[in-house]
Design an enzyme around this catalytic site. Structure first.
Site, PDB file in Angstrom:
ATOM      1  N   GLU A   1       9.606  76.046  72.395  1.00 27.43           N
ATOM      2  CA  GLU A   1       8.625  74.972  72.627  1.00 27.43           C
ATOM      3  C   GLU A   1       7.497  75.513  73.495  1.00 27.43           C
ATOM      4  OE1 GLU A   1       9.921  71.242  74.317  1.00 27.43           O
ATOM      5  OE2 GLU A   1      11.695  71.193  73.028  1.00 27.43           O
TER       6      GLU A   1
ATOM      7  N   GLU B   1      17.311  71.941  76.396  1.00 33.96           N
ATOM      8  CA  GLU B   1      16.942  71.779  77.810  1.00 33.96           C
ATOM      9  C   GLU B   1      18.011  71.065  78.640  1.00 33.96           C
ATOM     10  OE1 GLU B   1      13.105  69.884  77.949  1.00 33.96           O
ATOM     11  OE2 GLU B   1      12.080  71.634  77.136  1.00 33.96           O
TER      12      GLU B   1
END
Ligand code: IFM
Length: 458
Positions: free
Chosen positions: A365, A163
Site C-alpha cells: 500500500e 496491518e
C-alpha cells in the site's frame, strides 16, 4: 535508476471499504457494521453498507484494473461472507462470489493478491472476545483453510492479516476503529493473537497448496524530536511497538526487548507458528513519525513548529511517548506529511535489520488522499500524480542500494470508505460518485503511462 521492467504494479482495496452488499449473499455482520452504528464513531456518520458497491460491480472494477495495465489486484475477503458467525462450514454463496471474483481477474490477466483479514471480523467472534482471545486466532486458521481449498489454485499471493499494528492500536488500544476498545497497553494481547492468526493461516494456506504467502504490515520510520535521552527512548519505544513488535515475531521468531514476557499463551510455541517462512514481505507506507517524551522541551517545540497538522494517532495521557506533527513541504488532504524519502528509509531499514531473513518485498500500500474537484467531467489530481511519482522514485532508490523490492500497489483503486473518516478522504485513482459512477482521474492515465514506460525500458 529506473524500475526493473518486470516490476509488479498493482492497486489495493479492502472488502468493507469497497464491497457494500452487507446483507447480500448470506454475509454475517462484522465489527465494522456494529462500530458504524455507534453515534459519533464515523466522521460523516456513514458506513460501508453500500461503499463502492463492488459486490455488484466487480466486473466493472476488474475492467478498470485491466485497462490501467496493472499486473495484480490486491483485495480482501470478508470473513463474514465465508463464515457468517466466524465458525462452521463455509457459506457457499460467499465462496462462489470470491470464486467468480478471482476468475474475472485471471481472465483479465490480472494476478489476484488476496488479504484474508482487512479488519472486518465476524461480530459473533467479537461477542466471544474478538482478537483479545486465542480462539479467534484458531478460528482464523480454519477460515483460511476453507478459502484456500477453493481458491489456492488461482491466487498468486496470500497476505493473511492486513496491518496488525493498526488493528491493535486503533481498534484495541485507543478505540478509534472497530471494535472500539480503549485498553492501552493491554491491547498487546490482541497483537499476539493477530500474529498467531497470521501463522495459523499461513500453515493452512500452505497445506492447501498456496502458491505464495506473505504479509502486509504498516511501517513508519520513527525519528526522535531531539537528541535528549528521554526523547530518544520514547522514539525507540514507539519504533518497537509500531514496527518491530510485528516484523520480528514473523521474520525472526522473537519479540523485541522482552515483549514476549507480557504476551498470553505458550509464547515460544506460538512464535514457531508465527515465524513460518514467507515468500514475500508487504510494506504499507504512508508517512514518517516524529516522537518525543510527553512534555519534554523537544516535544513542545516540535508541536509548535507545525501547529495545524494532524497526527495519525492521538496518544492518551499516561503513555510514555507522544507523537507530534512532522514538518514537510506538502501535506495530503488528510494532513499527513508527504515524505517519499521515508519509504526508502523503511525499505533500507528492513533490509539492514533483518538481512537474509527478509523475503522479497512488495509495497502493498502507498497512496494519498487529495482534495478532488470534478472539472470538465474529470479530476485533475496533480497532487496524487506528484505523490506517486516521488514514491515510485523512492522505491527505485531502495532497489538501487540493493533492497529486493518486487512490486508497488497503489492505495487505492477507488475512492472508498476510509474507516473513521467515512467518505471524507478520497484515496482513489478512480473517483466514485454518489451514483456509483466510476471516473478515472488524471492519476489513472498517468500511472498507465508510467507502467508502459517501465515495460518499454526492458
Ligand atoms: O484505508 C487504509 C487501509 O485500509 C489500510 N491502510 C491505510 C489506508 C489509508 O488510511
Amino acid at each position: 535508476m529506473p524500475l526493473p521492467h518486470d516490476f509488479v504494479f498493482g492497486t489495493s482495496t479492502a472488502s468493507y471499504q469497497v464491497e457494500g452488499g452487507v446483507a447480500a449473499g448470506g454475509r454475517g455482520r462484522s465489527i465494522w457494521d456494529d462500530f458504524c452504528d455507534r453515534s459519533g464513531a464515523i466522521a460523516d456518520g456513514s458506513s460501508g453498507a453500500v461503499a463502492c458497491d463492488s459486490y455488484h460491480r466487480w466486473d466493472e472494477d476488474v475492467a478498470l484494473v485491466r485497462d490501467l495495465g496493472t499486473d495484480a489486484y490486491r483485495f480482501s475477503i470478508a470473513w463474514p461472507r465465508i463464515q457468517p458467525t466466524g465458525a462452521g462450514p463455509a457459506n457457499p454463496q460467499g465462496l462462489d462470489f470470491y470464486d467468480r471474483a478471482v476468475d474475472a481477474l485471471c481472465e483479465a490477466g490480472v494476478a489476484p493478491f488476496v488479504t484474508l483479514y482487512h479488519w472486518d471480523l465476524p461480530a459473533a467472534l467479537q461477542a466471544r472476545g474478538g482478537w483479545m482471545v486465542r480462539e479467534t486466532a484458531e478460528r482464523f486458521g480454519d477460515y483460511a483453510g476453507l478459502v484456500a481449498e477453493r481458491l489456492a489454485d488461482r491466487v498468486a499471493m496470500w497476505l493473511p492479516v492486513n496491518e496488525p499494528v493498526v488493528a491493535t492500536l486503533f481498534g484495541h488500544a485507543i478505540g478509534v476503529h472497530a471494535p472500539g476498545e480503549s485498553r492501552g497497553f493491554e491491547a498487546l494481547a490482541a497483537a499476539h493473537h493477530l500474529l498467531l492468526g497470521h501463522g495459523l493461516a499461513t500453515r493452512a494456506l500452505r497445506a492447501a497448496g498456496a502458491a505464495a504467502v506473505g504479509t502486509a504490515n504498516n511501517h513508519t520510520p520513527v525519528h526522535a524530536v531531539s537528541d535528549a535521552d528521554g526523547d530518544v527512548a520514547a522514539a525507540a519505544l514507539y519504533d518497537t511497538i509500531h514496527n518491530r513488535a510485528f516484523a520480528e515475531p514473523i521474520l525472526l521468531g522473537e519479540y523485541p526487548n522482552g515483549m514476549g514476557d507480557g504476551m498470553p499463551g505458550p509464547v515460544a510455541e506460538d512464535l514457531a507458528v508465527i515465524s513460518e517462512p514467507l515468500d514475500a514481505y508487504g510494506v504499507n507506507y504512508y508517512n514518517p513519525t516524529l516522537v518525543g517524551m510527553p512534555g519534554s522541551p523537544g516535544t513542545e517545540a516540535a508541536r509548535d513548529a507545525v501547529p495545524d497538522q494532524q497526527v495519525q494517532l492521538t496518544v492518551p495521557e499516561g503513555i510514555p511517548f507522544d507523537l507530534v506533527p512532522v514538518p514537510a513541504g506538502e501535506y495530503t488532504a488528510f494532513g499527513w506529511p508527504v515524505a517519499p524519502e521515508g519509504l526508502t528509509e523503511v525499505l533500507v531499514q528492513l533490509r539492514d535489520r533483518y538481512g537474509d531473513r527478509l523475503p522479497p518485498v512488495h509495497v502493498t500500500e502507498s497512496g494519498c488522499s487529495t482534495h478532488d474537484v470534478v472539472e470538465d467531467g474529470t479530476v485533475h489530481d496533480d497532487a496524487r500524480i506528484r505523490y506517486l511519482d516521488q514514491h515510485l522514485d523512492a522505491v527505485a532508490d531502495a532497489i538501487d542500494v540493493g533492497v529486493d523490492v518486487r512490486g508497488y500497489f497503489v492505495w487505492s483503486l477507488l475512492d472508498n470508505f476510509e474507516w473513521a473518516e467515512g467518505y471524507t478522504q478520497r484515496f482513489g485513482l478512480v473517483r466514485v460518485g454518489a451514483d456509483q459512477e466510476r471516473t478515472p482521474k488524471d492519476s489513472y492515465a498517468w500511472l498507465r503511462d508510467r507502467i508502459l514506460a517501465v515495460r518499454a525500458s526492458g
